[in-house]
Design a protein around this motif. Structure first.
Motif, PDB file in Angstrom:
ATOM      1  N   THR A 275       0.872  -1.404   0.017  1.00 55.41           N
ATOM      2  CA  THR A 275       0.035   0.126   0.053  1.00 55.41           C
ATOM      3  C   THR A 275       0.728   1.239   0.040  1.00 55.41           C
ATOM      4  O   THR A 275       0.295   2.306  -0.347  1.00 55.41           O
ATOM      5  N   TYR A 276       2.211   1.255   0.632  1.00 49.93           N
ATOM      6  CA  TYR A 276       3.120   2.378   0.362  1.00 49.93           C
ATOM      7  C   TYR A 276       2.558   3.191   1.569  1.00 49.93           C
ATOM      8  O   TYR A 276       2.754   4.383   1.353  1.00 49.93           O
ATOM      9  N   ALA A 277       1.701   2.782   2.442  1.00 43.45           N
ATOM     10  CA  ALA A 277       0.942   3.787   3.371  1.00 43.45           C
ATOM     11  C   ALA A 277       2.130   4.479   4.448  1.00 43.45           C
ATOM     12  O   ALA A 277       2.023   5.533   4.758  1.00 43.45           O
ATOM     13  N   TYR A 278       3.245   3.874   4.500  1.00 45.31           N
ATOM     14  CA  TYR A 278       4.288   4.520   5.224  1.00 45.31           C
ATOM     15  C   TYR A 278       4.674   5.877   4.640  1.00 45.31           C
ATOM     16  O   TYR A 278       5.073   6.866   5.447  1.00 45.31           O
ATOM     17  N   LEU A 279       4.389   6.089   3.298  1.00 41.12           N
ATOM     18  CA  LEU A 279       5.019   7.327   2.688  1.00 41.12           C
ATOM     19  C   LEU A 279       3.982   8.564   2.931  1.00 41.12           C
ATOM     20  O   LEU A 279       4.617   9.721   3.039  1.00 41.12           O
ATOM     21  N   LYS A 280       2.825   8.303   3.419  1.00 42.66           N
ATOM     22  CA  LYS A 280       1.998   9.284   3.701  1.00 42.66           C
ATOM     23  C   LYS A 280       2.050   9.883   4.869  1.00 42.66           C
ATOM     24  O   LYS A 280       1.915  11.132   5.293  1.00 42.66           O
ATOM     25  N   LYS A 281       2.524   8.966   6.052  1.00 44.07           N
ATOM     26  CA  LYS A 281       2.831   9.332   7.329  1.00 44.07           C
ATOM     27  C   LYS A 281       3.978   8.833   7.919  1.00 44.07           C
ATOM     28  O   LYS A 281       3.917   7.693   8.428  1.00 44.07           O
ATOM     29  N   PRO A 282       5.187   9.389   8.008  1.00 43.02           N
ATOM     30  CA  PRO A 282       6.376   8.837   8.459  1.00 43.02           C
ATOM     31  C   PRO A 282       6.217   8.482   9.983  1.00 43.02           C
ATOM     32  O   PRO A 282       5.661   9.198  10.696  1.00 43.02           O
ATOM     33  N   MET A 283       6.760   7.141  10.037  1.00 43.04           N
ATOM     34  CA  MET A 283       6.472   6.669  11.332  1.00 43.04           C
ATOM     35  C   MET A 283       7.927   6.235  11.952  1.00 43.04           C
ATOM     36  O   MET A 283       8.872   6.200  11.241  1.00 43.04           O
ATOM     37  N   ARG A 284       8.030   5.919  13.269  1.00 47.58           N
ATOM     38  CA  ARG A 284       9.246   5.718  13.990  1.00 47.58           C
ATOM     39  C   ARG A 284       9.461   4.263  13.377  1.00 47.58           C
ATOM     40  O   ARG A 284       8.431   3.432  12.953  1.00 47.58           O
ATOM     41  N   VAL A 285      10.387   3.370  13.495  1.00 42.32           N
ATOM     42  CA  VAL A 285      10.803   2.066  13.418  1.00 42.32           C
ATOM     43  C   VAL A 285      10.610   1.162  14.666  1.00 42.32           C
ATOM     44  O   VAL A 285      11.417   1.356  15.502  1.00 42.32           O
ATOM     45  N   LYS A 286       9.781   0.401  14.772  1.00 41.06           N
ATOM     46  CA  LYS A 286       9.548  -0.560  16.079  1.00 41.06           C
ATOM     47  C   LYS A 286       9.912  -2.017  15.579  1.00 41.06           C
ATOM     48  O   LYS A 286      10.438  -2.421  16.506  1.00 41.06           O
ATOM     49  N   ASN A 287       9.592  -2.523  14.630  1.00 37.16           N
ATOM     50  CA  ASN A 287       9.917  -3.756  14.072  1.00 37.16           C
ATOM     51  C   ASN A 287      10.862  -3.668  12.530  1.00 37.16           C
ATOM     52  O   ASN A 287      10.551  -2.924  12.027  1.00 37.16           O
ATOM     53  N   VAL A 288      11.778  -4.822  12.661  1.00 38.02           N
ATOM     54  CA  VAL A 288      12.452  -4.870  11.497  1.00 38.02           C
ATOM     55  C   VAL A 288      12.513  -6.341  11.167  1.00 38.02           C
ATOM     56  O   VAL A 288      12.872  -7.253  11.853  1.00 38.02           O
ATOM     57  N   ILE A 289      12.185  -6.436   9.814  1.00 38.56           N
ATOM     58  CA  ILE A 289      12.233  -8.013   9.421  1.00 38.56           C
ATOM     59  C   ILE A 289      13.131  -8.092   8.326  1.00 38.56           C
ATOM     60  O   ILE A 289      13.221  -7.430   7.333  1.00 38.56           O
ATOM     61  N   LEU A 290      14.099  -8.523   8.265  1.00 38.53           N
ATOM     62  CA  LEU A 290      15.327  -8.956   7.457  1.00 38.53           C
ATOM     63  C   LEU A 290      15.269 -10.182   6.714  1.00 38.53           C
ATOM     64  O   LEU A 290      15.159 -11.286   7.272  1.00 38.53           O
ATOM     65  N   LEU A 291      15.208 -10.444   5.430  1.00 35.19           N
ATOM     66  CA  LEU A 291      14.701 -11.721   4.871  1.00 35.19           C
ATOM     67  C   LEU A 291      16.124 -11.638   3.883  1.00 35.19           C
ATOM     68  O   LEU A 291      16.314 -10.846   3.178  1.00 35.19           O
ATOM     69  N   ILE A 292      17.109 -12.491   4.003  1.00 38.19           N
ATOM     70  CA  ILE A 292      18.147 -13.015   3.482  1.00 38.19           C
ATOM     71  C   ILE A 292      17.894 -14.174   2.504  1.00 38.19           C
ATOM     72  O   ILE A 292      17.781 -15.245   2.862  1.00 38.19           O
ATOM     73  N   GLY A 293      18.115 -13.827   1.129  1.00 29.21           N
ATOM     74  CA  GLY A 293      18.135 -14.894   0.059  1.00 29.21           C
ATOM     75  C   GLY A 293      19.454 -15.363  -0.030  1.00 29.21           C
ATOM     76  O   GLY A 293      20.256 -14.664  -0.728  1.00 29.21           O
ATOM     77  N   ASP A 294      19.947 -16.242   0.541  1.00 33.11           N
ATOM     78  CA  ASP A 294      21.179 -16.783   0.670  1.00 33.11           C
ATOM     79  C   ASP A 294      21.644 -17.373  -0.736  1.00 33.11           C
ATOM     80  O   ASP A 294      20.952 -18.117  -1.545  1.00 33.11           O
TER      81      ASP A 294
END
Length: 615
Positions: A275-294
């Motif tokens: 949705t790209y909703a984060y572009l409309k209202k900048p937020m702080r980062v609470k969670n990070v999901i790092l996906l590594i395609g080895d």
């Protein structure tokens, strides 16, 4: 009754359709006698067609391209007939002892048809069990090219003698039975140099000729064709039966790997559009999901995109950068050093896990975040003690120390662990059962992935070797479901969470040089990315990062078809390469991942996004 070989109107052959049954039996060793080891090089490469030029000289058949090259020691008997006789005796009346395949010997008459052809017949008549398929169904086929008798004279020669066809020649039905092959000069139909594709009008002309030959039940070979991989690929797509080559070993390698370098879609998924909703209202980062395609490089990604008929969830992430992957002691990293760069922010030596190049331990991301009560989850569709997942909870100077790595988890703050190889926790040399000890630490233990929905809030471990099964061999939705379930378990963490999920087996496919393996794992990884993006759209405080620790296989993409999900590629190595890998990011602070930077910067960008400043 005579039949003129007419060019069939209408394309029966679809250019770029692919033709999956090609093997070295479709290879023709052109002017074979010019190789350092005539006959045997092509034979041991498994070639289905071998060519020799002969001259009649004083009652003997000499092998040479030009008359001035005739050498008394290079006779047809010495270079071809006797070696063939020897191998048939050795293999019990067959060309190859391991199967019933045979090959054709294409003999070009350089001197006059007579007495050359009659001399040849006298020699071959001595070995009917080798050269006559009516006597032995496994006998080789002898096809005469170059100078030939008129079709009306075919019946003057034994019926085990066949003839190369001429498109401008009239043949009766009986005569056509003696014409199994048409050898044509490609340069008469196109000026193509082997690069890119044959011009469209030339393709139409060539395709009509190929179809007309196939309609007659004969096979076709083009001599004078460019002798390079791209040309072989194009000729295969045109369904040319024999690939003409002077490069025996290179063509053999290409054809032996051919079925492993092709893929046509057998499954497709709908790419998730964020949705790209984060572009409309900048937020702080609470969670990070790092996906590594080895092992996932740009070619892996684009192969997956093509195979999924022009769609990947990953490609819907707006912010893109590149990570330089070299380790402290090598231009080409392994997963230990590559993963450690992400986990501890330090360049280290290959094979190291969570320590720097001097062997000094550094806090990894879960350890740093735990001091702020931020939860962590580690997921892999491979051995959970393998390098990439291990760097986020262990500190060892050798990646193969699986039991020590598992023991390090006992001291890790990681809350969720999902992957394979439960034995390293339960069947250990030291006699300990680490899972029993972890139960005492309030971990929920699941040993069957099918029970994953039994997990509720709290700490969890899922160890099931079904995670280490490949998609080709039937692995279920372990990775996307593990990501989804972990998000569910951690969604209410007051201070947020960090998750690392690894598509481990993209790397395995690269090491095996198997395109289907790579793409099936790539598409499964993309489904896991979809789950992460869906969660990020529900929780606008979530940053999603997709990257790789290195590239594996040195993949190049030679051809593809979006509508069919078809890929034709090549591997340059069965190991890692030193090329940069892409970084995709979505959510708050995702713009921080633009640019080109060292892999250690990913660690720094993640902890900075969490609001941690390290001096």
């Amino acid at each position: 009754m005579t039949k003129k070989i007419f060019i069939i109107i209408g394309l029966l052959t679809t250019y770029l359709s692919g033709y999956s049954q090609y093997t070295t039996l479709n290879a023709h060793s052109h002017n074979d006698y010019q190789n350092d080891i005539p006959f045997w090089s092509a034979y041991y490469a498994g070639f289905g067609s071998i060519e020799a030029d002969i001259w009649a000289v004083n009652g003997e058949l000499m092998v040479a391209h030009q008359e001035n090259e005739i050498n008394a020691e290079r006779t047809l008997d010495q270079l071809y007939i006797q070696p063939i006789v020897k191998l048939f005796k050795m293999n019990g009346g067959k060309a190859w002892g391991k199967n019933n395949n045979t090959f054709q010997l294409v003999i070009e008459l350089k001197s006059a048809v007579e007495p050359t052809l009659s001399l040849l017949v006298r020699k071959l008549d001595q070995y009917p069990e080798i050269f006559n398929q009516k006597v032995n169904k496994n006998a080789i086929q002898v096809t005469i090219t170059g100078k030939q008798p008129a079709p009306s004279s075919f019946d003057k020669y034994p019926d085990y003698i066949y003839f190369d066809g001429n498109l401008n020649q009239k043949y009766s039905e009986a005569q056509l039975k003696r014409v199994p092959l048409f050898s044509l000069n490609l340069k008469e139909y196109t000026k193509w140099n082997g690069k890119a594709n044959i011009p469209a009008n030339d393709v139409k002309r060539i395709s009509k000729i190929i179809d007309s030959v196939h309609q007659l039940g004969s096979k076709i070979r083009f001599w004078g064709a460019p002798d390079i991989i791209n040309a072989w690929k194009v000729l295969i797509n045109l369904q040319v039966d024999y690939l003409n080559t002077d490069k025996i070993s290179k063509l053999a390698e290409y054809l032996n790997n051919y079925n492993h370098t092709q893929y046509t879609a057998i499954e497709q998924h709908i790419a998730y559009l964020p949705t790209y909703a984060y572009l409309k209202k900048p937020m702080r980062v609470k969670n990070v999901i790092l996906l590594i395609g080895d092992g996932m490089g740009l070619a892996h990604l684009y192969a997956g995109y093509t195979a999924n008929m022009g769609a990947l969830s990953i490609f819907n992430m707006l912010n893109i950068g590149f990570s330089k992957t070299s380790s402290a002691d090598s231009y080409v990293t392994d997963s230990g050093a590559g993963g450690s760069a992400f986990a501890i922010g330090e360049k280290t030596n290959n094979r190291s896990i969570g320590v720097d190049a001097l062997g000094i331990t550094h806090e990894n991301i879960p350890e740093l975040l735990s001091r702020r009560a931020i939860k962590s989850a580690i997921i892999s569709v491979g051995d959970i003690t393998d390098a990439t997942p291990a760097v986020f909870y262990a500190h060892q100077s050798e990646r193969d120390w699986a039991e020590k790595i598992a023991d390090d988890f006992m001291h890790s703050p990681v809350d969720i662990l999902m992957g394979g190889n439960p034995k390293v926790f339960t069947s250990r040399k030291d006699g300990r059962n680490l899972l029993d000890e972890l139960k005492k630490k309030k971990f929920q233990i699941i040993m069957d992935f099918n029970d994953i929905n039994k997990l509720n809030k709290g700490k969890a471990i899922v160890l099931d070797d079904k995670a280490t099964c490949s998609k080709i061999d039937g692995r279920s939705d372990f990775l996307p479901k593990s990501v989804s379930k972990s998000c569910e378990l951690l969604t209410n963490a007051p201070k947020g969470f960090f998750m690392m999920a690894e598509g481990a087996q993209i790397d395995y496919g690269g090491h095996r040089n198997d395109m289907q393996y790579v793409i099936r794992e790539m598409l499964d990884f993309d489904l896991a990315v979809s789950e992460a993006l869906k969660f990020a759209d529900k929780n606008n405080e979530t940053l999603v990062i997709v990257t790789a620790d290195h590239e594996t296989g040195g993949i190049t993409l030679l051809d593809g078809n979006y509508s069919k999900g078809m890929i034709d590629g090549q591997f340059s190595t069965n190991d890692h390469t030193g090329i940069m890998v892409p970084v995709f990011a979505y959510g708050p602070h995702s713009e921080d991942f633009r640019g080109v930077y060292e892999n250690t910067e990913i660690f720094k960008k993640i902890i900075t996004a969490f609001g941690i400043i390290r001096k």
